[in-house]
Design an enzyme around this catalytic site. Structure first.
Site, mmCIF file in Angstrom:
data_model
loop_
_atom_site.group_PDB
_atom_site.id
_atom_site.type_symbol
_atom_site.label_atom_id
_atom_site.label_comp_id
_atom_site.label_asym_id
_atom_site.label_seq_id
_atom_site.Cartn_x
_atom_site.Cartn_y
_atom_site.Cartn_z
ATOM 1 N N ASP A 225 -99.319 129.074 36.339
ATOM 2 C CA ASP A 225 -100.156 129.933 35.496
ATOM 3 C C ASP A 225 -99.685 131.368 35.725
ATOM 4 O O ASP A 225 -98.893 131.639 36.640
ATOM 5 C CB ASP A 225 -101.638 129.747 35.888
ATOM 6 C CG ASP A 225 -102.606 130.530 35.004
ATOM 7 O OD1 ASP A 225 -102.189 130.993 33.916
ATOM 8 O OD2 ASP A 225 -103.772 130.699 35.397
ATOM 9 N N CYS A 265 -101.177 126.325 31.485
ATOM 10 C CA CYS A 265 -102.371 126.406 30.625
ATOM 11 C C CYS A 265 -102.131 127.310 29.416
ATOM 12 O O CYS A 265 -102.843 127.185 28.422
ATOM 13 C CB CYS A 265 -103.544 126.915 31.446
ATOM 14 S SG CYS A 265 -103.255 128.537 32.164
HETATM 15 N N1 CP Z 1 -105.527 128.251 28.251
HETATM 16 C C1 CP Z 1 -106.494 129.004 27.693
HETATM 17 O O1 CP Z 1 -107.687 128.931 28.042
HETATM 18 O O2 CP Z 1 -106.060 129.821 26.697
HETATM 19 P P1 CP Z 1 -106.856 131.001 25.971
HETATM 20 O O3 CP Z 1 -107.014 132.101 26.974
HETATM 21 O O4 CP Z 1 -105.995 131.370 24.816
HETATM 22 O O5 CP Z 1 -108.201 130.474 25.549
HETATM 23 N N1 NVA Z 2 -105.691 132.470 35.011
HETATM 24 C C1 NVA Z 2 -105.662 132.907 33.624
HETATM 25 C C2 NVA Z 2 -105.912 131.768 32.720
HETATM 26 C C3 NVA Z 2 -105.862 132.077 31.248
HETATM 27 C C4 NVA Z 2 -106.181 130.903 30.378
HETATM 28 C C5 NVA Z 2 -106.684 134.013 33.427
HETATM 29 O O1 NVA Z 2 -107.798 133.909 33.951
HETATM 30 O O2 NVA Z 2 -106.362 134.995 32.751
#
Ligand code: CP
Ligand code: NVA
Length: 308
Positions: A225, A265
């Site tokens: 991530d 993700c």
């Molecule tokens: N992976 C995810 O939750 O993406 P968004 O921030 O675009 O919703």
């Molecule tokens: N770890 C990231 C996930 C985004 C879907 C955030 O919190 O920005």
């Protein structure tokens, strides 16, 4: 399902997670069969942070089930002007059948559930991202046919996504091996609770190392991530420095199982947490994960908001 909310996968049993997956599989195969499952039901969606996947998948999901979703950004509701989360929960509960919220402080989703009377779904907090973890394990299940005995290597920041995967892994019999730099390891309280759950469930306990190659060795999934999550932008330069050596590279993928998949993700930063050859390469299943957000969340919405 006896659950009223989805704040964390900690509260969910393996059987309840499997119930979501079973319904998601049916929804994915025959979406038309569920066109009225949430007829005339409304979902309020509070967004304290931006989103592409979460917003679109929940909004389209409610529409496909015969209901509607309301996008409530921070500039459009009164929380911005000091209305409390508790009052917002009480008021929204008089109008809608469910609340999905993306928040900075995890306590906000806890308070929405505490003060509201309708189901609350955590659409990402500073601590957890359970909808993402559900979609990711569902994606792995589709690929592998089973989850028990799989190894998931998580390389990078011990953040909300990492925590959610860890809490799900111990329920589903997946060994989670995390490689995070010192100072960026998962929250020790969440790690401890996951280890306790693993003992209870008789599943492999999650492990943490600072060596990405060690984590990746023999893994069925290599996951990463962003290094800087939403709300941490001022730390970005320090983080880029701290995470040197934690980019997922083709060499790391080569240390994993030959059939391993790469997961993220999204959104992704090519050349930062993952090399472009990996995220855009043949082992990458990132768009399946994104699509599965829709199917898994539709299942969750039906089970929580009381469709058929
Ligand atoms: N992976 C995810 O939750 O993406 P968004 O921030 O675009 O919703
Ligand atoms: N770890 C990231 C996930 C985004 C879907 C955030 O919190 O920005």
């Amino acid at each position: 399902m006896k659950q009223k909310h989805l704040l964390s996968l900690r509260e969910y049993s393996r059987a309840e997670i499997e119930e979501i997956f079973d319904l998601a599989r049916k929804l994915k195969a025959r979406p038309g069969d569920y066109a009225d499952a949430l007829k005339r039901k409304s979902l309020a969606m509070i967004f304290q942070k931006p989103s592409t996947r979460t917003r679109v998948s929940f909004e389209v999901g409610m529409f496909q089930l015969g209901g509607q979703a309301l996008y409530l950004g921070m500039d459009s509701i009164q929380i911005q002007r000091g209305e409390t989360v508790a009052d917002t929960a009480r008021v929204l509960s008089r109008f809608v059948d469910g609340i999905m919220a993306r928040v900075f402080a995890h306590q906000d989703v806890v308070d929405l559930a505490r003060y509201g009377t309708v189901p609350v779904i955590n659409g990402l907090s500073d601590q957890l991202h359970p909808c993402q973890a559900l979609a990711d394990f569902f994606t792995l299940l589709e690929r592998r046919g089973k989850l028990d005995g799989a190894k998931l290597a998580y390389i990078g920041d011990g953040n909300n996504v990492c925590h959610a995967l860890m809490l799900g892994a111990v329920k589903l019999g997946v060994l989670m091996s995390m490689a995070c730099p010192a100072g960026y390891q998962p929250n020790p309280l969440i790690l401890k609770s996951a280890i306790r759950d693993a003992q209870k469930e008789r599943t492999p306990a999650p492990v943490v190392t600072t060596d990405p190659m060690e984590a990746a060795k023999g893994a069925d999934v290599v996951y990463t991530d962003v290094w800087t999550s939403m709300g941490q932008e001022t730390e970005s330069a320090a983080r880029v420095k701290a995470f040197q050596g934690f980019m997922v590279t083709p060499q790391m993928m080569a240390a994993a199982h030959k059939d391993a998949v790469f997961m993220h993700c999204l959104p992704a930063h090519r050349g930062e947490e993952v090399a472009a050859e990996v995220v855009d390469g043949p082992q990458s299943v990132i768009f399946d994960e994104a699509e599965n957000r829709l199917h898994v969340q539709k299942a969750l919405l039906i089970l929580l908001l009381g469709g058929k």
